[in-house]
Design an enzyme around this catalytic site. Structure first.
Site, short mmCIF file in Angstrom:
data_model
loop_
_atom_site.label_atom_id
_atom_site.label_comp_id
_atom_site.label_asym_id
_atom_site.label_seq_id
_atom_site.Cartn_x
_atom_site.Cartn_y
_atom_site.Cartn_z
N ARG A 1 10.39 -13.46 9.62
CA ARG A 1 8.81 -13.39 10.25
C ARG A 1 8.44 -12.28 9.79
O ARG A 1 6.98 -12.16 9.70
CB ARG A 1 8.77 -13.52 11.75
CG ARG A 1 9.31 -15.13 12.07
CD ARG A 1 9.37 -14.95 13.66
NE ARG A 1 10.68 -14.64 14.09
CZ ARG A 1 11.10 -14.22 15.29
NH1 ARG A 1 10.06 -14.28 16.08
NH2 ARG A 1 12.14 -14.10 15.75
N GLY B 1 17.40 -15.34 25.48
CA GLY B 1 18.67 -15.82 26.29
C GLY B 1 18.37 -15.50 27.82
O GLY B 1 17.85 -14.29 27.94
N ASN C 1 10.24 -8.21 15.17
CA ASN C 1 10.59 -9.37 14.46
C ASN C 1 9.52 -9.64 13.32
O ASN C 1 9.52 -10.25 12.33
CB ASN C 1 10.57 -10.74 15.35
CG ASN C 1 11.90 -10.31 16.21
OD1 ASN C 1 12.94 -10.33 15.71
ND2 ASN C 1 11.83 -10.46 17.56
N ARG D 1 -2.09 24.83 -0.09
CA ARG D 1 -1.02 24.32 -0.72
C ARG D 1 0.39 24.73 -0.39
O ARG D 1 0.30 25.99 0.12
CB ARG D 1 -1.39 23.86 -1.95
CG ARG D 1 -2.64 22.97 -2.24
CD ARG D 1 -2.97 22.84 -3.59
NE ARG D 1 -1.86 22.74 -4.53
CZ ARG D 1 -1.96 22.78 -6.00
NH1 ARG D 1 -3.21 23.39 -6.36
NH2 ARG D 1 -0.96 22.49 -6.71
N ALA E 1 -17.66 34.23 -2.85
CA ALA E 1 -17.87 32.87 -3.12
C ALA E 1 -17.52 32.40 -4.66
O ALA E 1 -18.03 33.12 -5.51
CB ALA E 1 -19.22 32.39 -2.84
N SER F 1 -19.24 37.58 -5.95
CA SER F 1 -19.34 36.23 -6.15
C SER F 1 -19.20 35.81 -7.62
O SER F 1 -19.46 36.26 -8.56
CB SER F 1 -20.81 35.39 -5.51
OG SER F 1 -20.77 35.89 -4.37
C1 UD1 Z 1 19.62 -12.83 20.55
C2 UD1 Z 1 20.50 -13.02 21.91
C3 UD1 Z 1 19.60 -13.52 22.92
C4 UD1 Z 1 18.76 -12.35 23.20
C5 UD1 Z 1 17.72 -11.78 22.09
C6 UD1 Z 1 17.32 -10.62 22.17
C7 UD1 Z 1 22.34 -14.33 20.96
C8 UD1 Z 1 22.82 -15.65 20.67
N1 UD1 Z 1 21.12 -14.27 21.50
O1 UD1 Z 1 19.02 -13.82 20.06
O2 UD1 Z 1 20.36 -13.88 24.03
O3 UD1 Z 1 17.67 -12.70 24.08
O4 UD1 Z 1 19.03 -11.72 21.07
O5 UD1 Z 1 16.48 -9.95 21.05
O6 UD1 Z 1 23.12 -13.20 20.68
N2 UD1 Z 1 22.39 -11.00 13.46
C9 UD1 Z 1 23.52 -10.67 12.69
N3 UD1 Z 1 24.27 -11.54 11.97
C10 UD1 Z 1 24.01 -13.18 12.55
C11 UD1 Z 1 23.09 -13.19 13.38
C12 UD1 Z 1 22.20 -12.02 13.91
O7 UD1 Z 1 23.84 -9.45 12.10
O8 UD1 Z 1 24.92 -13.83 11.89
C13 UD1 Z 1 21.83 -9.79 14.12
C14 UD1 Z 1 20.10 -9.84 13.58
O9 UD1 Z 1 19.88 -9.09 12.41
C15 UD1 Z 1 19.50 -9.28 14.73
C16 UD1 Z 1 20.62 -9.36 15.94
O10 UD1 Z 1 21.74 -9.80 15.27
O11 UD1 Z 1 19.51 -7.72 14.63
C17 UD1 Z 1 19.78 -10.58 16.81
O12 UD1 Z 1 19.82 -11.84 15.91
P1 UD1 Z 1 18.93 -12.87 16.29
O13 UD1 Z 1 18.84 -14.02 15.45
O14 UD1 Z 1 17.28 -12.15 16.10
O15 UD1 Z 1 19.16 -13.31 17.94
P2 UD1 Z 1 18.02 -14.08 18.83
O16 UD1 Z 1 18.01 -15.41 18.40
O17 UD1 Z 1 16.80 -13.22 18.86
CA CA Z 2 15.67 -11.35 17.47
#
Ligand code: UD1
Ligand code: CA
Length: 454
Positions: free
Chosen positions: A15, A136, A224, A330, A377, A402
């Protein structure tokens, strides 16, 4: 107890609509991930693990000097899977704190309370939201005990009406966490290994789950897209300006100032609208910075005034000095107590002694000026011969008329006076008038040309 912090930073961040991986997007001049790493580094953490993936080595390459264990998650199979990648580097007796690389505003006190709660079991950071869509949800039983987290896409209508949401940040003992992670499956709406599913496993194992409430929704906001990035930027700006106000600064309008670096402020400092402070800036008691000034890596002394639209970079402005409006200091500009630099004056790598003045339209470069000297000046130090830079030395109590050019290397001794319009290329002796310009002549009977008739 050992603490291991795991920062999740492998996601793509579609996004953002950017070539840059999401966690490298700049917030207050530094990558999002840097904010999270700095906060984590301030905790009494044994070790920092960053899980990266999307964007490949770009993310670790951006932080060559950090004491971090970089863990690659080649495929983004979910937050649970991501944490699991870091577990081989974590000892059983440690406590694990999970942070997100795209949640940059978490306060260290909040992280500390999660860590503290994790000594009793699993600790979740939650917050109530007016619009919980997308997050979540925290499911509790009739006695108010947390029983599970349900993702938006897996939730039924009742669960979607819950306004307490999972921020994503949690802490748990490493040995239990390792076991729960190994038992996760991806039988859910997104086909991912959810970190959030460890909550139900902990409850089934009789391990207490504690929900720690975040201070406010802003602290746990996720970044995001570019709209949220701008919101986070405004939040950082607000926090920094508040810090300055607590140190004693009066800010004309906290919404119209930008603090991008490490700024320290004395009492009764005044910062007008449109001021940008960057890098390391020190403003002593009662320093006054007027509208639309940029001050970068500089020190402004007590009672000094920077008038509107001035740019001050790498400079030292002494006590009670006056700079601008429309002045440019500067790197290497050093103004001693009570010195004045006025409009359209540029000063570079030069020292202006106590009480000396260059009030209008001048260039002072590679110059040492004594005390109580006046630079008229339009005076220009010609410091560059096309190949090398040379110094100009001007003594105490000098008066430069000046429109003078000082061709460096050159010296004007103390108490000397230089006539207006002079081009000075040799030493001007002390307490003497030196004039270096052609004599004025008047030609009697001279006729102005007239237009020819055709
Ligand atoms: C997650 C939570 C959700 C919470 C929300 C808050 C889970 C399943 N869900 O959802 O409950 O309300 O965050 O923002 O955990 N990432 C990885 N590897 C992966 C997947 C994700 O490193 O395989 C990292 C992403 O870069 C990010 C973070 O984990 O920094 C969260 O991942 P994202 O996919 O944004 O989770 P949400 O669906 O937003
Ligand atoms: Ca997220």
């Amino acid at each position: 107890m050992n603490l291991d912090v795991v920062i999740l930073a492998a996601g793509q961040g579609t996004r953002m609509r950017s070539r840059l991986p999401k966690v490298l997007q700049p917030l207050a001049g530094r990558p999002l991930l840097a904010h999270v790493m700095d906060m984590a580094a301030g905790l009494t953490a044994a070790r920092l693990h960053v899980v990266y993936g999307h964007g490949g080595d770009q993310v670790p390459a951006r932080f060559p000097d950090r004491q971090v264990s970089w863990v690659e998650q080649p495929e983004q199979l979910g937050t649970g899977h991501a944490v699991e990648q870091a577990m081989p580097g974590i000892a059983d007796d440690a406590s694990v704190l999970v942070l997100y690389g795209d949640v940059p505003l978490v306060r260290p006190e909040t992280a500390d309370s999660l860590i503290e709660a994790a000594t009793r079991g699993v600790a979740l950071l939650t917050v109530r939201m007016d619009d919980p869509t997308g997050y979540g949800r925290i499911v509790r039983d009739r006695d108010g005990r947390v029983t599970s987290i349900v993702e938006q896409k897996d939730a039924d209508e009742d669960e979607r009406s819950i306004d307490e949401v999972n921020t994503g940040l949690m802490a748990a003992p490493a040995d239990r966490l390792r076991d729960w992670l190994s038992r996760l499956d991806d039988a859910n709406a997104q086909g991912e290994f959810y970190l959030t599913d460890i909550v139900a496993l902990a409850v089934a194992d009789g391990v207490p789950v504690e929900a720690v409430q975040a201070g406010d929704a802003e602290e746990v906001m996720g970044v995001n897209d570019k709209v949220q990035l701008a919101e986070a930027e405004a939040a950082v700006r607000r926090r920094r300006v508040e810090e300055l106000m607590r140190q004693g600064a009066t800010v004309a309008d906290p919404g119209r100032i930008d603090v991008r670096g490490q700024v320290t402020c004395g009492q009764d400092v005044f910062l007008d609208v449109g001021v940008v402070l960057e890098g390391e800036v020190r403003l002593d008691d009662r320093a006054h910075v007027g509208p639309y000034c940029v001050v970068r890596d500089s020190h402004v002394g007590e009672d000094a005034v920077i008038h509107p639209h001035s740019v001050v970079e790498g400079a030292g402005v002494g006590a009670a000095c006056s700079v601008g409006p429309f002045a440019r200091l500067r790197p290497g500009a050093q103004l001693e107590t009570g010195a004045k630099v006025g409009n359209f004056v540029e000063v570079k790598n030069s020292r202006l002694g106590e009480g000396s003045k260059a009030n209008h339209l001048s260039y002072v470069g590679d110059t040492t000026v004594g005390r109580d000297t006046n630079i008229g000046a339009g005076t220009i130090t010609c410091n560059y011969d096309g190949a090398n830079k040379h110094r100009t030395v001007i003594g105490d109590r000098v008066f430069i008329g000046s429109g003078v050019e000082l061709v460096a290397p050159v010296e004007v001794e103390e108490g000397a006076t230089i006539g207006a319009g002079s081009t000075i290329s040799k030493r001007a002796p002390a307490e003497t008038l030196t004039v270096a310009r052609s004599r004025q002549v008047s030609i009697r009977g001279w006729k102005r040309p007239t237009k020819k008739k055709t």
